[in-house]
Design a protein around this motif. Structure first.
Motif, PDB file in Angstrom:
ATOM      1  N   LEU A   1      -1.228  -5.714  11.011  1.00 30.80           N
ATOM      2  CA  LEU A   1      -0.146  -5.347  10.110  1.00 30.80           C
ATOM      3  C   LEU A   1      -0.548  -5.451   8.647  1.00 30.80           C
ATOM      4  N   VAL A   2      -1.212  -6.533   8.285  1.00 27.51           N
ATOM      5  CA  VAL A   2      -1.568  -6.749   6.888  1.00 27.51           C
ATOM      6  C   VAL A   2      -2.618  -5.739   6.438  1.00 27.51           C
ATOM      7  N   ALA A   3      -3.695  -5.607   7.224  1.00 27.25           N
ATOM      8  CA  ALA A   3      -4.786  -4.718   6.838  1.00 27.25           C
ATOM      9  C   ALA A   3      -4.353  -3.263   6.810  1.00 27.25           C
ATOM     10  N   GLU A   4      -3.419  -2.870   7.692  1.00 30.05           N
ATOM     11  CA  GLU A   4      -3.001  -1.473   7.783  1.00 30.05           C
ATOM     12  C   GLU A   4      -1.716  -1.190   7.005  1.00 30.05           C
TER      13      GLU A   4
ATOM     14  N   THR B   1      -8.861  -0.103  -2.527  1.00 33.41           N
ATOM     15  CA  THR B   1      -8.598   1.171  -1.849  1.00 33.41           C
ATOM     16  C   THR B   1      -7.453   1.037  -0.860  1.00 33.41           C
ATOM     17  N   LYS B   2      -7.437  -0.050  -0.079  1.00 36.60           N
ATOM     18  CA  LYS B   2      -6.364  -0.249   0.900  1.00 36.60           C
ATOM     19  C   LYS B   2      -5.017  -0.447   0.215  1.00 36.60           C
ATOM     20  N   VAL B   3      -5.022  -1.137  -0.922  1.00 29.79           N
ATOM     21  CA  VAL B   3      -3.778  -1.321  -1.662  1.00 29.79           C
ATOM     22  C   VAL B   3      -3.265   0.023  -2.177  1.00 29.79           C
ATOM     23  N   ALA B   4      -4.172   0.854  -2.677  1.00 26.16           N
ATOM     24  CA  ALA B   4      -3.774   2.182  -3.160  1.00 26.16           C
ATOM     25  C   ALA B   4      -3.152   3.003  -2.044  1.00 26.16           C
ATOM     26  N   GLU B   5      -3.731   2.924  -0.840  1.00 30.45           N
ATOM     27  CA  GLU B   5      -3.195   3.664   0.297  1.00 30.45           C
ATOM     28  C   GLU B   5      -1.839   3.103   0.719  1.00 30.45           C
ATOM     29  N   ALA B   6      -1.718   1.771   0.757  1.00 27.24           N
ATOM     30  CA  ALA B   6      -0.477   1.138   1.206  1.00 27.24           C
ATOM     31  C   ALA B   6       0.670   1.381   0.234  1.00 27.24           C
ATOM     32  N   THR B   7       0.361   1.441  -1.053  1.00 31.87           N
ATOM     33  CA  THR B   7       1.401   1.632  -2.065  1.00 31.87           C
ATOM     34  C   THR B   7       1.553   3.085  -2.483  1.00 31.87           C
ATOM     35  N   GLN B   8       0.733   3.965  -1.881  1.00 30.82           N
ATOM     36  CA  GLN B   8       0.773   5.402  -2.191  1.00 30.82           C
ATOM     37  C   GLN B   8       0.551   5.641  -3.692  1.00 30.82           C
ATOM     38  N   THR B   9      -0.439   4.935  -4.239  1.00 32.62           N
ATOM     39  CA  THR B   9      -0.845   5.146  -5.633  1.00 32.62           C
ATOM     40  C   THR B   9      -2.343   5.421  -5.649  1.00 32.62           C
ATOM     41  N   GLY B  10      -2.911   5.558  -6.819  1.00 35.84           N
ATOM     42  CA  GLY B  10      -4.343   5.763  -6.922  1.00 35.84           C
ATOM     43  C   GLY B  10      -5.074   4.449  -7.161  1.00 35.84           C
TER      44      GLY B  10
ATOM     45  N   MET C   1       3.358  -7.925  -9.847  1.00 36.45           N
ATOM     46  CA  MET C   1       3.258  -8.979  -8.848  1.00 36.45           C
ATOM     47  C   MET C   1       3.146  -8.401  -7.433  1.00 36.45           C
ATOM     48  N   GLN C   2       3.848  -7.308  -7.182  1.00 41.39           N
ATOM     49  CA  GLN C   2       3.764  -6.679  -5.867  1.00 41.39           C
ATOM     50  C   GLN C   2       2.351  -6.166  -5.597  1.00 41.39           C
ATOM     51  N   VAL C   3       1.762  -5.534  -6.602  1.00 41.12           N
ATOM     52  CA  VAL C   3       0.394  -5.033  -6.450  1.00 41.12           C
ATOM     53  C   VAL C   3      -0.571  -6.197  -6.272  1.00 41.12           C
ATOM     54  N   PHE C   4      -0.385  -7.254  -7.047  1.00 43.88           N
ATOM     55  CA  PHE C   4      -1.237  -8.432  -6.931  1.00 43.88           C
ATOM     56  C   PHE C   4      -1.144  -9.038  -5.529  1.00 43.88           C
ATOM     57  N   ALA C   5       0.089  -9.206  -5.018  1.00 36.13           N
ATOM     58  CA  ALA C   5       0.276  -9.801  -3.694  1.00 36.13           C
ATOM     59  C   ALA C   5      -0.358  -8.945  -2.612  1.00 36.13           C
ATOM     60  N   LYS C   6      -0.218  -7.636  -2.746  1.00 37.47           N
ATOM     61  CA  LYS C   6      -0.801  -6.734  -1.743  1.00 37.47           C
ATOM     62  C   LYS C   6      -2.322  -6.812  -1.773  1.00 37.47           C
ATOM     63  N   LEU C   7      -2.915  -6.929  -2.951  1.00 44.50           N
ATOM     64  CA  LEU C   7      -4.367  -7.036  -3.051  1.00 44.50           C
ATOM     65  C   LEU C   7      -4.841  -8.377  -2.478  1.00 44.50           C
ATOM     66  N   ALA C   8      -4.077  -9.432  -2.698  1.00 45.57           N
ATOM     67  CA  ALA C   8      -4.427 -10.738  -2.135  1.00 45.57           C
ATOM     68  C   ALA C   8      -4.420 -10.687  -0.617  1.00 45.57           C
TER      69      ALA C   8
END
Length: 299
Positions: free
Chosen positions: A128-131, A14-23, A1-8
């Motif tokens: 804030l959201v985009a970065e 790519t931005k979600v991967a950077e924000a969550t420090q994952t691939g 759900m956290q990944v889903f919310a961040k992608l939304a």
């Protein structure tokens, strides 16, 4: 759900991967597995954009509530910091990147050892959201936006110049005298224009557009221009206090000091606030006035 919310929120794998420090493959796989488990398509994907479907929008509204409840529940027993953990990304103005404030941040990390602090220092307006930034600390009037702002106090402003400049060019006694002086401009990151100065006279605000031979867009460089004798500057007292104490800078037009400028913490949502953000904001309200008691008014 956290990944889903961040992608939304970010609209980019790519931005979600950077924000969550994952691939990126991890983010893609997580969303695919979530859609498969729900039996619905949550996102419309193109080569340039990722957008919520109608089902995804309904799911997102519930997910925000669920994540907010989880964050509140997991932090309900201990607000002292011993159990708070996670990554906290903050952004502060360049004016605050000095010893006193950095020492306070070090004390924050000691009080909350499980929180990983990521610090950005900039004077520009950030998204804030985009970065992927959790909260920002800013001085001055705030633009209208959907961000939540929490006031922590106000910064006292000082108009000053180097002793050598004043000896060579004279000391302005009235606001009209500024016309005969060089004034260092500070370039706004929002409209690319020098920020106006403000003076207070008989309870009224008197704006002034600084004019001179140099304009800069970074707080420390701005103060150094004043120390080097480029002309008169107007800056938060927290940035020039040490130079005033040493005599390198001298306050002018003290009788017309402007009203203190608001200092606020901004974050994206009140209902989806991570506990570590709450802890940081509470810490600021308590400790920031102690860092700069001469140049900061607490609320």
């Amino acid at each position: 759900m956290q990944v889903f919310a961040k992608l939304a929120e970010l609209g980019s794998f790519t931005k979600v991967a950077e924000a969550t420090q994952t691939g990126r493959p991890y983010v893609t796989r997580t969303i695919q597995e979530l859609e498969a488990s729900l039996g619905v398509r949550l996102f419309q994907r193109t080569t340039r954009k990722v957008k919520l479907t109608a089902e995804g929008e309904r799911f997102y509204e519930r997910v925000k509530e669920i994540l907010a409840t989880i964050a509140e529940t997991t932090s309900m027993f201990d607000r002292s910091g011993s159990t708070l953990s996670g990554r906290l990304r903050i952004d502060i103005p360049t004016a605050f990147s000095q010893h006193g404030f950095m020492e306070s941040l070090r004390q924050f990390t000691e009080a909350f050892p499980e929180i990983e602090l990521a610090l950005g220092v900039t004077d520009r307006r950030v998204d804030l959201v985009a970065e992927g930034i959790d909260c920002v600390l800013r001085i001055g009037d705030l633009p209208d936006s959907s961000l939540v702002a929490r006031e922590i106090g106000s910064a006292i402003m000082v108009t000053c110049a180097s002793a050598s400049y004043l000896q060579a060019c004279g000391v302005p006694e009235t606001l009209a005298d500024l016309a005969g002086h060089r004034c260092v401009g500070f370039l706004s990151g929002q409209n690319n224009r020098p920020l106006p100065w403000h003076f207070s006279m008989a309870g009224e605000d008197h704006p002034h557009t600084p004019r001179g031979g140099i304009t800069v867009n970074e707080s420390n460089a701005y103060v150094q221009c004043g120390v080097a004798g480029f002309g008169i500057i107007q800056a938060p007292g927290i940035t020039v206090g040490a130079y005033l104490a040493s005599g390198e800078l001298v306050e002018v037009l003290g009788a017309f000091r402007p009203a203190p400028r608001l200092v606020s913490v901004l974050y994206p949502s009140r209902s989806h606030l991570a506990p570590q953000v709450n802890a940081f904001v509470d810490w600021l309200k308590k400790h920031f006035p102690i860092v700069h008691p001469d140049w900061f008014n607490a609320y």
